[in-house]
Motif scaffolding. Sequence first.
Motif, mmCIF file in Angstrom:
data_model
loop_
_atom_site.group_PDB
_atom_site.id
_atom_site.type_symbol
_atom_site.label_atom_id
_atom_site.label_comp_id
_atom_site.label_asym_id
_atom_site.label_seq_id
_atom_site.Cartn_x
_atom_site.Cartn_y
_atom_site.Cartn_z
ATOM 1 N N LYS A 96 0.846 -1.202 0.000
ATOM 2 C CA LYS A 96 0.000 0.000 0.000
ATOM 3 C C LYS A 96 0.882 1.253 0.000
ATOM 4 C CE LYS A 96 -3.709 2.370 2.500
ATOM 5 N NZ LYS A 96 -4.557 2.400 3.716
ATOM 6 N N GLY A 97 1.965 1.203 0.762
ATOM 7 C CA GLY A 97 2.897 2.328 0.782
ATOM 8 C C GLY A 97 3.477 2.601 -0.604
ATOM 9 N N LYS A 98 3.803 1.544 -1.329
ATOM 10 C CA LYS A 98 4.359 1.706 -2.680
ATOM 11 C C LYS A 98 3.352 2.369 -3.617
ATOM 12 C CE LYS A 98 6.455 -1.940 -4.421
ATOM 13 N NZ LYS A 98 6.721 -3.383 -4.681
ATOM 14 N N VAL A 99 2.071 1.980 -3.486
ATOM 15 C CA VAL A 99 1.022 2.594 -4.323
ATOM 16 C C VAL A 99 0.896 4.076 -3.993
ATOM 17 C CG1 VAL A 99 -1.428 2.597 -4.921
ATOM 18 C CG2 VAL A 99 -0.264 0.429 -4.508
ATOM 19 N N LEU A 100 0.859 4.383 -2.709
ATOM 20 C CA LEU A 100 0.728 5.787 -2.287
ATOM 21 C C LEU A 100 1.912 6.620 -2.771
ATOM 22 C CD1 LEU A 100 -0.614 5.050 1.298
ATOM 23 C CD2 LEU A 100 -1.876 6.260 -0.511
ATOM 24 N N GLU A 101 3.097 6.036 -2.812
ATOM 25 C CA GLU A 101 4.266 6.734 -3.382
ATOM 26 C C GLU A 101 4.023 7.075 -4.849
ATOM 27 O OE1 GLU A 101 8.500 5.993 -2.661
ATOM 28 O OE2 GLU A 101 7.855 4.279 -1.445
ATOM 29 N N GLN A 152 1.308 7.593 -6.230
ATOM 30 C CA GLN A 152 0.297 8.647 -6.311
ATOM 31 C C GLN A 152 0.794 9.960 -5.688
ATOM 32 O OE1 GLN A 152 -2.917 6.512 -4.262
ATOM 33 N NE2 GLN A 152 -3.946 6.204 -6.221
ATOM 34 N N HIS A 153 2.097 9.981 -5.332
ATOM 35 C CA HIS A 153 2.743 11.160 -4.734
ATOM 36 C C HIS A 153 2.143 11.523 -3.378
ATOM 37 C CE1 HIS A 153 4.714 11.546 -8.572
ATOM 38 N NE2 HIS A 153 3.554 11.651 -9.177
ATOM 39 N N ASN A 154 1.507 10.554 -2.732
ATOM 40 C CA ASN A 154 0.948 10.779 -1.397
ATOM 41 C C ASN A 154 1.970 10.267 -0.381
ATOM 42 O OD1 ASN A 154 -0.564 11.018 0.921
ATOM 43 N ND2 ASN A 154 -2.388 10.010 0.097
ATOM 44 N N TYR A 155 3.064 11.018 -0.261
ATOM 45 C CA TYR A 155 4.218 10.540 0.507
ATOM 46 C C TYR A 155 3.943 10.478 2.008
ATOM 47 C CZ TYR A 155 6.400 11.597 -3.949
ATOM 48 O OH TYR A 155 6.695 11.644 -5.284
ATOM 49 N N LYS A 156 3.165 11.416 2.511
ATOM 50 C CA LYS A 156 2.877 11.451 3.954
ATOM 51 C C LYS A 156 2.147 10.179 4.390
ATOM 52 C CE LYS A 156 0.870 14.366 7.552
ATOM 53 N NZ LYS A 156 0.089 15.596 7.842
ATOM 54 N N ARG A 180 12.305 3.001 2.060
ATOM 55 C CA ARG A 180 11.203 3.692 1.386
ATOM 56 C C ARG A 180 10.813 4.965 2.141
ATOM 57 N NH1 ARG A 180 12.023 2.590 -3.252
ATOM 58 N NH2 ARG A 180 10.522 4.293 -3.477
ATOM 59 N N ILE A 181 10.843 4.923 3.476
ATOM 60 C CA ILE A 181 10.548 6.124 4.265
ATOM 61 C C ILE A 181 11.556 7.218 3.924
ATOM 62 C CG2 ILE A 181 10.524 7.096 6.602
ATOM 63 C CD1 ILE A 181 9.502 4.323 7.566
ATOM 64 N N GLY A 182 12.832 6.825 3.813
ATOM 65 C CA GLY A 182 13.878 7.779 3.445
ATOM 66 C C GLY A 182 13.602 8.420 2.101
ATOM 67 N N TYR A 183 13.219 7.601 1.108
ATOM 68 C CA TYR A 183 12.918 8.130 -0.223
ATOM 69 C C TYR A 183 11.722 9.089 -0.180
ATOM 70 C CZ TYR A 183 16.159 5.079 -2.758
ATOM 71 O OH TYR A 183 17.289 4.460 -3.258
ATOM 72 N N CYS A 184 10.713 8.737 0.612
ATOM 73 C CA CYS A 184 9.532 9.602 0.720
ATOM 74 C C CYS A 184 9.914 10.970 1.289
ATOM 75 C CB CYS A 184 8.470 8.943 1.596
ATOM 76 S SG CYS A 184 7.606 7.561 0.808
ATOM 77 N N TYR A 185 10.712 10.957 2.361
ATOM 78 C CA TYR A 185 11.137 12.233 2.946
ATOM 79 C C TYR A 185 11.986 13.033 1.942
ATOM 80 C CZ TYR A 185 9.423 11.378 7.685
ATOM 81 O OH TYR A 185 8.622 11.190 8.774
#
Length: 468
Positions: free
Chosen positions: A244-249, A251-255, A277-282
């Motif tokens: 789910k986190g990968k999908v949200l990434e 969709q640019h929904n990083y938070k 993945r958290i690092g990439y999102c931040y």
Amino acid sequence: MQFSHEDEHYNLSLNKFESMLKTNNVLFFDSEEFENIIHHYLDLGKISLAKKALKLGLEQHPSSTNLQLFQVEMYVMSDDFDKANKLLDKLYELEPNNEEIYIQKANVLSKQDEHLKAIEALKIALTLNDDPYDSIDIYSLIGMEYLFIDDYNNARKYFTKCVELDPEDYSALYNVIYCYDFADKSDEAILFLNTYLDKNPYSEVAWHQLGKQYFNQKAYKKALAAFDFAIFSDDTFIGAYLEKGKVLEKQHNYKEAIENYKYTLLLDEPSSFALLRIGYCYQKMGNDELALYHFNKTVHEDPLLDKGWIAITKFYIKQNNYQKALYYINKAVNIDSENVLYWKLYAQINHRLKSYEEAEHGYKRTLELGNYEIETWMARADILILLGEYEAAVFNLDQASEFYPENAEIQYRLAGLHFTLGNNTEAEYHMVNGLKFNADYHFIIDELFPKLSSKKILKQLQSKNKKG
């Protein structure tokens, strides 16, 4: 924990056997006890103890078919196929309708890469089994044999039979999807999973697999819904939160992606994948401090994860802090000196720092480890030219030309090198090739070999090419 009478009996048998081994007193066990003891040791991978139990078992029960079938299994483990086949032939004469004999025969044939014959033996075993539910293991074995010969269509059919008989046989379910994936049949996989979910709507595994299929098709809204259903079915299912986190990434929904990744850290031991993945999102949110913090946590958690070291190194490259990038890629190389990605970055960073000898070594190691990209050959050649190592540069480019025989850039470099070394015949040959493959790239000679730009032969060849 409460034990049934069978559990108590099983533990007593095991304790009795291990006690006997310590005292060297030979005690009596019935054949079923020996079977359970052998199973126990095989499951634990304690082959020597399994062999001791089998030897004693056969001494006390020499006519036990099941113990002799264990003997066949031991022969197969030792690649002693002749003895295995002889014993199976003997058992077949005694019990021609024993399905286990055919299953072991299939095992022997499979180990000898006779997979079609193994399938025939397993199909005979199926005919000797009256209970469909007991046939699941045989269907699975047939599916595996078809996988060995890359027959994904038939493999899928037999794994599907397993799922039909036991919807909670998730190993078979994964294998069905694997077969669809390998055959690039994502739509069929989705149809299969939806049909399965109609009958088993709370299967978190099936929802998870369905979400992955939609993700691969870039149908992110459907993927998100599938992963939500997986989480609804089992709110401790780590794989669903990660996906789910990968999908949200995407969709640019990083938070929200970070929230899902962080939740997995609460459910289990820290996952290097989630931390990365958290690092990439931040990083994508512009929070460099938290990005770097999580990249560092990633390599602390799993020093062998190359993506972690690469993330840190590229983080500093992006900031033009090449000294810091070099520090981390050196740490990575020291941990895994056979990682081609590390050496490629090591070479590029040293190249930027104008540490040419170190860069050349890095490119050389990159090539030695199997990275044959044209850019790697060129970068190494140009550094060797810069260092005056002309013959080494020629050798490097000769190797490159085997992979890229019609590359003009290689030919012009070889022409310049051979002119520099006084090998005019070879130089002219490569110059003609370069002009033939791409005449516009002749400026390479001027850039890399400025002393040759006034050579008459070069101008004559270029003029001849234009006239031609």
